[in-house]
Design a protein around this motif. Structure first.
Motif, PDB file in Angstrom:
ATOM      1  N   LEU A 128      22.680  -8.140 -37.887  1.00  0.00           N
ATOM      2  CA  LEU A 128      21.926  -9.300 -37.381  1.00  0.00           C
ATOM      3  C   LEU A 128      21.631 -10.347 -38.458  1.00  0.00           C
ATOM      4  N   ASP A 129      21.945 -10.059 -39.708  1.00  0.00           N
ATOM      5  CA  ASP A 129      21.479 -10.965 -40.781  1.00  0.00           C
ATOM      6  C   ASP A 129      21.927 -12.420 -40.679  1.00  0.00           C
ATOM      7  N   PRO A 130      23.125 -12.743 -40.130  1.00  0.00           N
ATOM      8  CA  PRO A 130      23.445 -14.177 -40.051  1.00  0.00           C
ATOM      9  C   PRO A 130      22.591 -14.909 -39.012  1.00  0.00           C
ATOM     10  N   PRO A 171      30.695  -2.544 -38.340  1.00  0.00           N
ATOM     11  CA  PRO A 171      29.225  -2.499 -38.400  1.00  0.00           C
ATOM     12  C   PRO A 171      28.768  -2.330 -39.855  1.00  0.00           C
ATOM     13  N   SER A 172      28.048  -3.343 -40.350  1.00  0.00           N
ATOM     14  CA  SER A 172      27.638  -3.347 -41.755  1.00  0.00           C
ATOM     15  C   SER A 172      26.129  -3.200 -41.895  1.00  0.00           C
ATOM     16  N   ASP A 173      25.469  -2.847 -40.791  1.00  0.00           N
ATOM     17  CA  ASP A 173      24.005  -2.918 -40.713  1.00  0.00           C
ATOM     18  C   ASP A 173      23.295  -1.683 -41.248  1.00  0.00           C
ATOM     19  N   ALA A 201      29.279   4.007 -46.158  1.00  0.00           N
ATOM     20  CA  ALA A 201      28.530   4.223 -47.402  1.00  0.00           C
ATOM     21  C   ALA A 201      28.299   2.868 -48.039  1.00  0.00           C
ATOM     22  N   LYS A 202      27.251   2.218 -47.570  1.00  0.00           N
ATOM     23  CA  LYS A 202      26.935   0.878 -48.071  1.00  0.00           C
ATOM     24  C   LYS A 202      25.635   0.942 -48.867  1.00  0.00           C
ATOM     25  N   TYR A 203      25.731   0.535 -50.102  1.00  0.00           N
ATOM     26  CA  TYR A 203      24.610   0.678 -51.030  1.00  0.00           C
ATOM     27  C   TYR A 203      23.770  -0.594 -51.093  1.00  0.00           C
ATOM     28  N   PHE A 211      27.486 -13.497 -51.882  1.00  0.00           N
ATOM     29  CA  PHE A 211      27.766 -13.479 -50.434  1.00  0.00           C
ATOM     30  C   PHE A 211      26.604 -14.086 -49.662  1.00  0.00           C
ATOM     31  N   ARG A 212      25.404 -13.736 -50.079  1.00  0.00           N
ATOM     32  CA  ARG A 212      24.246 -14.255 -49.349  1.00  0.00           C
ATOM     33  C   ARG A 212      24.163 -15.767 -49.494  1.00  0.00           C
ATOM     34  N   ASP A 213      24.619 -16.323 -50.615  1.00  0.00           N
ATOM     35  CA  ASP A 213      24.767 -17.782 -50.720  1.00  0.00           C
ATOM     36  C   ASP A 213      25.816 -18.275 -49.729  1.00  0.00           C
ATOM     37  N   ASP A 224      13.805  -6.508 -49.688  1.00  0.00           N
ATOM     38  CA  ASP A 224      15.138  -5.985 -49.993  1.00  0.00           C
ATOM     39  C   ASP A 224      15.608  -5.128 -48.817  1.00  0.00           C
ATOM     40  N   LYS A 225      16.784  -4.530 -48.975  1.00  0.00           N
ATOM     41  CA  LYS A 225      17.387  -3.774 -47.871  1.00  0.00           C
ATOM     42  C   LYS A 225      17.381  -2.270 -48.140  1.00  0.00           C
ATOM     43  N   LYS A 226      16.461  -1.834 -49.015  1.00  0.00           N
ATOM     44  CA  LYS A 226      16.502  -0.450 -49.482  1.00  0.00           C
ATOM     45  C   LYS A 226      16.093   0.589 -48.443  1.00  0.00           C
ATOM     46  N   VAL A 255      33.561   2.099 -48.190  1.00  0.00           N
ATOM     47  CA  VAL A 255      32.598   2.255 -49.283  1.00  0.00           C
ATOM     48  C   VAL A 255      32.345   0.858 -49.829  1.00  0.00           C
ATOM     49  N   LYS A 256      31.089   0.551 -50.098  1.00  0.00           N
ATOM     50  CA  LYS A 256      30.725  -0.809 -50.498  1.00  0.00           C
ATOM     51  C   LYS A 256      29.467  -0.790 -51.347  1.00  0.00           C
ATOM     52  N   PRO A 257      29.414  -1.488 -52.493  1.00  0.00           N
ATOM     53  CA  PRO A 257      30.485  -2.222 -53.174  1.00  0.00           C
ATOM     54  C   PRO A 257      31.658  -1.329 -53.564  1.00  0.00           C
ATOM     55  N   VAL A 281      33.167  -6.570 -53.426  1.00  0.00           N
ATOM     56  CA  VAL A 281      32.211  -7.538 -52.875  1.00  0.00           C
ATOM     57  C   VAL A 281      32.110  -8.802 -53.719  1.00  0.00           C
ATOM     58  N   SER A 282      31.314  -9.728 -53.198  1.00  0.00           N
ATOM     59  CA  SER A 282      31.212 -11.066 -53.775  1.00  0.00           C
ATOM     60  C   SER A 282      30.863 -11.047 -55.259  1.00  0.00           C
ATOM     61  N   GLY A 283      29.934 -10.190 -55.668  1.00  0.00           N
ATOM     62  CA  GLY A 283      29.524 -10.156 -57.071  1.00  0.00           C
ATOM     63  C   GLY A 283      30.627  -9.649 -57.982  1.00  0.00           C
ATOM     64  N   SER A 320      39.023  -7.933 -50.003  1.00  0.00           N
ATOM     65  CA  SER A 320      38.863  -8.657 -51.254  1.00  0.00           C
ATOM     66  C   SER A 320      39.053 -10.150 -51.060  1.00  0.00           C
ATOM     67  N   TYR A 321      38.184 -10.911 -51.719  1.00  0.00           N
ATOM     68  CA  TYR A 321      38.320 -12.368 -51.713  1.00  0.00           C
ATOM     69  C   TYR A 321      39.544 -12.803 -52.509  1.00  0.00           C
ATOM     70  N   PHE A 322      40.100 -11.895 -53.292  1.00  0.00           N
ATOM     71  CA  PHE A 322      41.318 -12.185 -54.041  1.00  0.00           C
ATOM     72  C   PHE A 322      42.568 -12.092 -53.158  1.00  0.00           C
TER      73      PHE A 322
HETATM   74  C1  PBG Z   1      25.581  -8.224 -44.213  1.00  0.00           C
HETATM   75  C2  PBG Z   1      26.723  -8.105 -45.139  1.00  0.00           C
HETATM   76  C3  PBG Z   1      26.627  -8.248 -46.527  1.00  0.00           C
HETATM   77  C4  PBG Z   1      27.925  -8.184 -47.018  1.00  0.00           C
HETATM   78  C5  PBG Z   1      28.783  -7.984 -45.944  1.00  0.00           C
HETATM   79  N1  PBG Z   1      28.025  -7.926 -44.782  1.00  0.00           N
HETATM   80  C6  PBG Z   1      25.455  -8.532 -47.383  1.00  0.00           C
HETATM   81  C7  PBG Z   1      24.265  -7.686 -47.291  1.00  0.00           C
HETATM   82  O1  PBG Z   1      24.287  -6.542 -46.841  1.00  0.00           O
HETATM   83  O2  PBG Z   1      23.214  -8.198 -47.696  1.00  0.00           O
HETATM   84  C8  PBG Z   1      28.254  -8.328 -48.470  1.00  0.00           C
HETATM   85  C9  PBG Z   1      29.637  -8.750 -48.806  1.00  0.00           C
HETATM   86  C10 PBG Z   1      29.803  -9.265 -50.183  1.00  0.00           C
HETATM   87  O3  PBG Z   1      28.882  -9.261 -51.040  1.00  0.00           O
HETATM   88  O4  PBG Z   1      30.932  -9.730 -50.476  1.00  0.00           O
HETATM   89  N2  PBG Z   1      25.461  -7.335 -43.201  1.00  0.00           N
END
Ligand code: PBG
Length: 333
Positions: A128-130, A171-173, A201-203, A211-213, A224-226, A255-257, A281-283, A320-322
């Motif tokens: 739902l974050d967007p 699903p990334s939630d 496995a999303k940390y 990405f959030r930018d 935070d999302k902890k 797995v992410k990042p 990921v973006s970073g 990958s953004y690459f």
């Molecule tokens: C949000 C979502 C995020 C990413 C993908 N989906 C960010 C977050 O969980 O805050 C990150 C991707 C990236 O950093 O490239 N559900």
């Protein structure tokens, strides 16, 4: 596995490193454009390509430009793109209703790409974050992210994406029970072939900053999302998450990042032998690009080495953004 090895000079381990031909012959892993999923940021308007400052080389595109990017990806041999909407503040509400609007940005982009490039696979993001005024992936009540009500909303979001024609729902939630709920709803609606690539496995990671930018969420996020994303200290927990999501109907897991979590990739692949992906990921992308811009590393080589690392760790593919840059290098173009 035990390897016995004759002593020097019978064995000279430099022999198979001698020439490009020999090195190619004994390479254990390969990287091809077919290993890549290209994440794309979608914004409204027409004819727009807007750079994301914290991700040099990455742009937000209007739907028509996303279609062009999909054509480019297809021509390069990249099998899939992943759409992320940049929603801005207008569509961020406490009920997150834009998430399941059949005509939201993500769904419009899906239909446009499907019409123009039917052979490319489209992946979308479920969270739902967007669409949320808090920047969180779920509903927030009294400062808490509430699980079950969020899952109901995620199901609606996933169904609207399936109706729009996506191939892969991601699903990334990190809510509990969402894979099972989405799978059941997809089956009931006749979407038998829509795949689920679970961000299993999303940390809770600092590497998501750029990405959030890119999606316009960095100002919005409160806290935070902890309480839903995983603690970077853990690895057994990742296996439990993957086991759970596979049992609930995930076809593939992520797995992410990526690069700081290659140990998790390897454990997941060894344990489950399921299609396993990592998200660079973006970073991670921004760090390589920034160092390359400074002249501190060779950006192209660092990019290819980072992508190969995922294959070596057991991944079947990498978001990958690459992707377009790397595919062009692989294709020698
Ligand atoms: C949000 C979502 C995020 C990413 C993908 N989906 C960010 C977050 O969980 O805050 C990150 C991707 C990236 O950093 O490239 N559900």
């Amino acid at each position: 596995m035990k390897t016995t090895q004759a002593a020097f000079p019978t064995t000279r381990l430099r022999r198979p490193r001698r020439s490009p031909a020999i090195r190619a012959l004994v390479a254990e892993n390969t990287l091809t454009p077919a290993d890549l999923i290209w994440p794309l940021f979608v914004r409204d308007g027409e004819g727009i390509e807007e750079p994301v400052p914290s991700m040099p080389g990455v742009i937000r595109r209007s739907v028509d430009k996303v279609v062009e990017a999909a054509q480019e990806a297809h021509a390069l041999g990249i099998p899939a793109i992943c759409l992320f909407p940049y929603t801005g503040n207008a569509n961020r509400t406490s009920d997150c209703a834009e998430a399941w609007n059949p005509d939201n940005l993500s769904n419009r982009a899906t239909r446009a790409v499907k019409a123009a490039v039917p052979d490319i696979a489209i992946m979308t993001d479920v969270a739902l974050d967007p669409y949320s005024d808090t920047g969180h992936d779920g509903f927030v009540v009294d400062g808490k992210i509430i699980n079950d009500e969020t899952v109901d909303a995620l199901v609606k979001q996933a169904l609207s994406q399936a109706d729009a024609g996506v191939d892969i729902i991601g699903p990334s939630d990190m809510m509990d029970g969402r894979i099972g709920a989405i799978r059941a709803a997809l089956e009931a609606a006749g979407h038998h072939d829509v795949m689920l690539l679970s961000y299993a496995a999303k940390y809770a990671s600092a590497f998501y900053g750029p990405f959030r930018d890119a999606v316009g969420a960095s100002g919005a996020l409160k806290g935070d999302k902890k309480t839903y994303q995983m603690n970077p200290a853990n690895t057994d927990e990742a296996l439990r998450c993957v086991a759970r999501d596979l049992s609930e109907g995930a076809d593939m897991v992520m797995v992410k990042p990526g690069m700081p979590y290659l140990d998790i990739c390897r454990r997941v692949k060894d344990e489950f032998a399921a299609p396993t992906f990592a998200y660079q990921v973006s970073g991670e992308y921004a760090m390589i690009q920034a160092a390359a811009q400074q002249g501190w590393i060779d950006g192209d080589r660092a990019m290819m080495e980072s992508l190969m690392a995922f294959k070596r760790a057991g991944c079947d593919g990498v978001l990958s953004y690459f992707a377009p840059l790397a595919a062009r290098m692989m294709n020698g173009s």
